[in-house]
Design a protein around this motif. Structure first.
Motif, short mmCIF file in Angstrom:
data_model
loop_
_atom_site.label_atom_id
_atom_site.label_comp_id
_atom_site.label_asym_id
_atom_site.label_seq_id
_atom_site.Cartn_x
_atom_site.Cartn_y
_atom_site.Cartn_z
N TYR A 58 -4.99 5.65 -1.00
CA TYR A 58 -4.49 7.02 -0.96
C TYR A 58 -5.66 7.98 -0.75
O TYR A 58 -5.60 8.90 0.07
N ASP A 75 -7.13 7.54 2.84
CA ASP A 75 -6.25 8.14 3.85
C ASP A 75 -6.29 9.66 3.78
O ASP A 75 -6.37 10.35 4.81
N LEU A 76 -6.25 10.20 2.57
CA LEU A 76 -6.24 11.65 2.38
C LEU A 76 -7.48 12.28 3.00
O LEU A 76 -7.40 13.25 3.76
N HIS A 87 1.34 4.37 -2.91
CA HIS A 87 1.25 5.80 -2.67
C HIS A 87 2.51 6.52 -3.17
O HIS A 87 2.43 7.61 -3.77
N THR A 107 0.83 -1.21 0.00
CA THR A 107 0.00 0.00 0.00
C THR A 107 0.86 1.25 0.00
O THR A 107 0.62 2.20 -0.75
N GLU A 108 1.88 1.24 0.83
CA GLU A 108 2.79 2.37 0.93
C GLU A 108 3.51 2.60 -0.40
O GLU A 108 3.63 3.75 -0.87
N SER A 123 -6.15 7.11 -8.98
CA SER A 123 -5.43 7.19 -7.71
C SER A 123 -5.62 5.88 -6.94
O SER A 123 -6.69 5.27 -7.02
N TYR A 156 2.57 6.62 -6.92
CA TYR A 156 1.60 7.61 -7.39
C TYR A 156 2.21 9.02 -7.33
O TYR A 156 2.04 9.82 -8.26
N TYR A 192 -9.70 12.29 -9.20
CA TYR A 192 -8.92 11.17 -8.66
C TYR A 192 -9.04 9.92 -9.54
O TYR A 192 -8.60 8.84 -9.15
N GLN A 237 -1.21 15.88 -7.73
CA GLN A 237 -1.70 14.51 -7.58
C GLN A 237 -3.21 14.44 -7.84
O GLN A 237 -3.93 13.62 -7.28
#
Length: 502
Positions: free
Chosen positions: A303, A306-307, A282, A278-279, A299, A285, A416, A456
């Protein structure tokens, strides 16, 4: 060995244990066991030492051996619960705490530790009750105050959490863990100046506290003290070169400073150290947004979640007051000219906190909201506008529906998602002839169908949107270019589009 000599040896071992001299204490406990293999205290305390060293398996073994000798000692059951918790066995840990509390109902430490176990499995309200019981038994129990504050923090009750942290600090003013927890709640309340002072207090006590250094950098970034933020992240990285979070935030700050090449290097370094899928998604991206990697179709859902989970508590104010966000007003005004008269079945894609709900509710017979952020949906629930709210990726959710919608609205959602074919196909499938699709996208005049900007967020070309309409059974009823919001004091142009299902 005589009883007196054994007693003296045990007392000496306990004294060494209390001084933190674990090796010496262990050696004496083992000597006691050589003479008396079923000595409860020696076995029980050897279990404690094993736990202190991080060997939870040995700790459980020793403590169970002690309990087999004397099952009526609450302390052994309490320590066994803590060791089982370390092994990731919360249900077994709770059973051990329950046994300890049956034997000794006023065992404050067992109530506190039981609360920790409940907190670890997300039972926060129950955890609070356990901390309360510990504190009724010992009002000056600093650890229970800290833990209750952390539970409140996880429930986003930060003002109440601060009361516990402040009380704990009156008892133990030099405890870095309490200062850190307090600063984190201040950060979550967006009291960044106070949080910065709090993290500096942590670092005064523990100069190499890397989480404090990283969070300090984030707070400095929030108040646009970028050079100081960069310095804080650099210090964290110097202490722990493989600290992915610090490299990632370092890259974010450099990107905000316009230092693209340095930001790319920071993100690439973060990627080289990360082993979390997952990290990595991100990070990749972020690199794609800077043009280093191929542009993804959308996206990463995590991400987005979390955002917006981070923004949920202050999202509306930030958009309306800081970014001068206009999309819900502009889009609702455009849609109102084309939607059929009379109540209808309406769908708010990416509903967020419910900013569009106020516009949609008056003419909706049923209003459904979809979003990826649980915390945003929590805010939307409070509005009372929605009949249903679902946490889901919009294409997946649409593909599973067998109802027809009279209106689908997507305000600032497709920024997104780059490739929109799947969304349009799924939307077309659940719309009857004459139904309205209203949405916004950021504008690009480039030849590509869509681009991913350094912000982004995606921008789409009008030619692409026209092709999507033709391919999926829509006609464009209205399109306008408007100012959607501001970014770094610059206007961000957006298309406001209304399409009709043919």
């Amino acid at each position: 060995m005589s009883t007196i000599k054994m007693s003296n040896m045990l007392q000496q071992a306990v004294a060494l244990h209390q001084q933190g001299k674990l090796d010496a204490a262990e050696a004496l406990y083992l000597q006691v066991l050589q003479s008396q293999p079923e000595h409860f205290d020696a076995l029980q305390l050897l279990g404690v030492i094993a736990k202190q060293r991080g060997d939870a398996v040995l700790a459980v073994t020793r403590l169970r051996e002690a309990i087999a000798i004397d099952a009526q000692q609450a302390i052994a059951h309490g320590n066994l619960g803590a060791a089982l918790q370390d092994l990731g066995l919360p249900e077994e840990a709770l059973l051990s705490y329950d046994r300890a509390l049956q034997l000794k109902p006023d065992y404050a430490m067992a109530w506190n530790n039981r609360g920790n176990t409940l907190r670890s499995i997300g039972k926060l309200v129950a955890a609070l009750h356990n901390y309360d019981k510990a504190l009724r038994l010992n009002p000056r129990y600093t650890e229970a105050l800290l833990n209750r504050g952390i539970a409140l923090q996880e429930m986003e009750e930060h003002q109440q959490a601060l009361q516990d942290f402040d009380e704990a600090l009156t008892l133990t003013p030099q405890d870095a863990a309490i200062h850190f927890a307090r600063a984190l709640s201040l950060q979550c309340l967006r009291l960044y100046e106070d949080a910065i002072a709090g993290y500096e207090d942590v670092l005064h006590l523990q100069s190499e506290h890397i989480q404090a250094l990283c969070n300090l950098g984030i707070c400095l970034q929030k108040i646009q003290q970028f050079p100081a933020a960069v310095d804080s992240f650099a210090q964290a990285i110097k202490i722990k070169p493989d600290y992915v979070k610090a490299h990632l935030q370092y890259g974010n700050t450099l990107r905000q400073m316009g230092q693209k090449a340095a930001a790319i290097t920071a993100y690439q370094t973060a990627s080289s150290h990360s082993k979390d899928g997952t990290e990595l998604a991100h990070i990749n991206y972020a690199l794609a947004a800077l043009g280093v990697m191929d542009t993804p179709a959308m996206s990463p859902p995590t991400y987005i979640a979390d955002l917006f989970d981070q923004y949920a508590s202050h999202f509306d104010g930030h958009l309306l007051e800081v970014l001068h966000y206009q999309i819900p007003t502009l889009l609702s005004k455009a849609i109102s000219k084309h939607v059929k008269a009379g109540p209808g079945n309406y769908l708010d894609l990416g509903c967020g906190t419910g900013l569009c709900g106020a516009y949609l509710r008056p003419t909706a017979s049923k209003l459904t909201g979809i979003d990826l952020s649980e915390k945003m949906l929590g805010q939307a629930t409070k509005t009372g506008w929605y009949d249903e709210l679902h946490c889901a990726e919009i294409s997946d959710w649409l593909q599973g529906q067998d109802q027809d919608f009279d209106l689908i609205m997507a305000a600032d959602v497709f920024v997104y998602i780059g490739a929109l074919d799947t969304v349009f196909a799924a939307a077309s499938h659940v719309m009857r002839a004459g139904a309205v699709l209203g949405f916004s996208v950021e504008v690009t005049n480039e030849s590509a169908d869509y681009i991913l900007r350094p912000s982004q967020r995606y921008a789409h070309s009008y030619a692409y949107l026209q092709r999507l309409a033709d391919s999926h059974g829509f006609k464009i009823a209205e399109v306008k270019q408007e100012v959607a919001r501001q970014d770094k004091d610059e206007d961000v142009p957006a298309y406001i589009l209304v399409m009709i299902k043919t």
